[in-house]
Scaffold this active site. Sequence first.
Site, short mmCIF file in Angstrom:
data_model
loop_
_atom_site.label_atom_id
_atom_site.label_comp_id
_atom_site.label_asym_id
_atom_site.label_seq_id
_atom_site.Cartn_x
_atom_site.Cartn_y
_atom_site.Cartn_z
N SER A 76 1.00 6.70 -5.99
CA SER A 76 1.13 5.36 -6.92
C SER A 76 1.95 5.68 -8.22
CB SER A 76 -0.12 4.98 -7.01
OG SER A 76 -0.25 3.70 -7.84
N TYR A 119 -9.14 5.24 -9.59
CA TYR A 119 -7.89 5.20 -8.78
C TYR A 119 -7.21 6.07 -9.46
CZ TYR A 119 -4.08 2.65 -6.24
OH TYR A 119 -2.99 2.73 -5.49
P1 NDP Z 1 -3.08 -2.47 2.57
O1 NDP Z 1 -4.54 -2.64 2.02
O2 NDP Z 1 -2.18 -3.51 3.17
O3 NDP Z 1 -3.15 -1.17 3.41
C1 NDP Z 1 -4.22 -0.12 3.44
C2 NDP Z 1 -4.59 0.35 4.68
O4 NDP Z 1 -5.44 1.44 4.84
C3 NDP Z 1 -4.78 -0.67 5.82
O5 NDP Z 1 -4.10 -0.45 6.91
C4 NDP Z 1 -6.33 -0.25 6.11
O6 NDP Z 1 -6.72 -0.52 7.47
C5 NDP Z 1 -6.50 1.36 5.87
N1 NDP Z 1 -7.71 1.90 5.89
C6 NDP Z 1 -8.70 1.18 4.56
N2 NDP Z 1 -9.60 2.14 4.79
C7 NDP Z 1 -9.51 2.76 5.90
C8 NDP Z 1 -10.32 3.61 6.58
N3 NDP Z 1 -11.74 3.81 6.16
N4 NDP Z 1 -10.04 4.39 7.69
C9 NDP Z 1 -8.82 4.25 8.00
N5 NDP Z 1 -7.85 3.41 7.63
C10 NDP Z 1 -8.31 2.70 6.38
O7 NDP Z 1 -2.47 -1.94 1.04
P2 NDP Z 1 -1.05 -1.06 0.98
O8 NDP Z 1 -0.14 -1.09 1.98
O9 NDP Z 1 -0.60 -1.72 -0.44
O10 NDP Z 1 -1.66 0.36 0.79
C11 NDP Z 1 -1.20 1.62 1.21
C12 NDP Z 1 -1.31 2.57 0.26
O11 NDP Z 1 -0.28 2.50 -0.83
C13 NDP Z 1 -2.56 3.03 -0.54
O12 NDP Z 1 -2.65 4.44 -0.62
C14 NDP Z 1 -2.41 2.45 -1.97
O13 NDP Z 1 -3.05 3.02 -2.66
C15 NDP Z 1 -0.79 2.60 -1.99
N6 NDP Z 1 -0.19 1.96 -2.96
C16 NDP Z 1 -0.01 0.59 -2.95
C17 NDP Z 1 0.86 -0.13 -4.11
C18 NDP Z 1 0.74 -1.80 -3.89
O14 NDP Z 1 1.09 -2.11 -4.98
N7 NDP Z 1 0.32 -2.15 -2.77
C19 NDP Z 1 1.18 0.45 -5.24
C20 NDP Z 1 0.94 1.85 -5.33
C21 NDP Z 1 0.41 2.43 -4.12
P3 NDP Z 1 -8.23 -1.04 7.94
O15 NDP Z 1 -8.76 -1.83 6.83
O16 NDP Z 1 -7.53 -1.77 9.28
O17 NDP Z 1 -8.80 0.28 8.23
#
Ligand code: NDP
Length: 253
Positions: A149, A162
Amino acid sequence: MTGRLDGTVALVTGASSGIGEATARSLAAEGASVAVVARRKDRLDDLVARIRAEGGTAQAFGVDITAPGEAAAVVARAVESFGRLDTVVNNAGVMLLGPAIGTPVEEWQRSVDLNVSALLQVTHAALPHLVDAADDGPRGVSDLVNISSVAGRIATTGAAVYNLTKFGVTALSEALRQEFASKYVRVSAVEPGAVATELTDHVQPGVRENIQAWYAGVENLLSEDIADAIHYIVTRPRRMAVNEMLVRPTAQV
Ligand code: NDP
């Protein structure tokens, strides 16, 4: 379907929404067979159906990768199903922002458990397969892409834990890059700015409103924009490695 990732296998964590979902579709469209991993199996099943309808190959693994042993087990199951592993996208993550006093310590623990520990477990289980894939795979190279990030480069008040997790992901990526360079396992860190996803929904009430107002103040990236960046990284020729990619919305300061 013919694509640049034909004959390869990818595993994407956090594929039930946002960046992971878009990435799984993009890699499948390029010919990779994709193992999609997250807890919400219904969402993964929908994604798999969509990928198959588009002519791709995918399989859903409804798994909590923070549960003991589950991250390593899901890597093993994916390899068992598809026979190999060429690309891993460590994408699952939470951004549980908040003040140090007032944030439940469980949120700190959840952040470390998912963003760091589960990512390490997936990585540890996947690396031997990535080495094999670089050795005998159709492309002579394999990829570990870690989603960090902007918060993995710049620390800010209210984001301490974070920041801790994402600085760690960026540092891990560079150290592993050096360790595996001669084996042709590429290790990359992708550092998105604000992307319109469900990520902010999980922030504690009282903080969430401020974060969502900040997101609303800039034209966000779409998940597909980051999926494009990942697609670029993993489709480079064997000789070329994109080590780090910082991708902000144009209007994000
Ligand atoms: P989302 O919340 O849409 O996606 C997060 C994903 O992680 C979901 O598919 C969720 O699925 C999964 N997840 C959460 N907990 C678990 C678990 N215990 N086991 C397996 N899967 C898990 O957010 P983003 O797509 O934005 O995030 C993706 C990545 O991008 C993250 O690492 C985030 O830190 C990073 N990021 C995002 C930014 C943004 O502005 N959106 C900016 C910078 C970085 P489920 O709940 O079904 O398990």
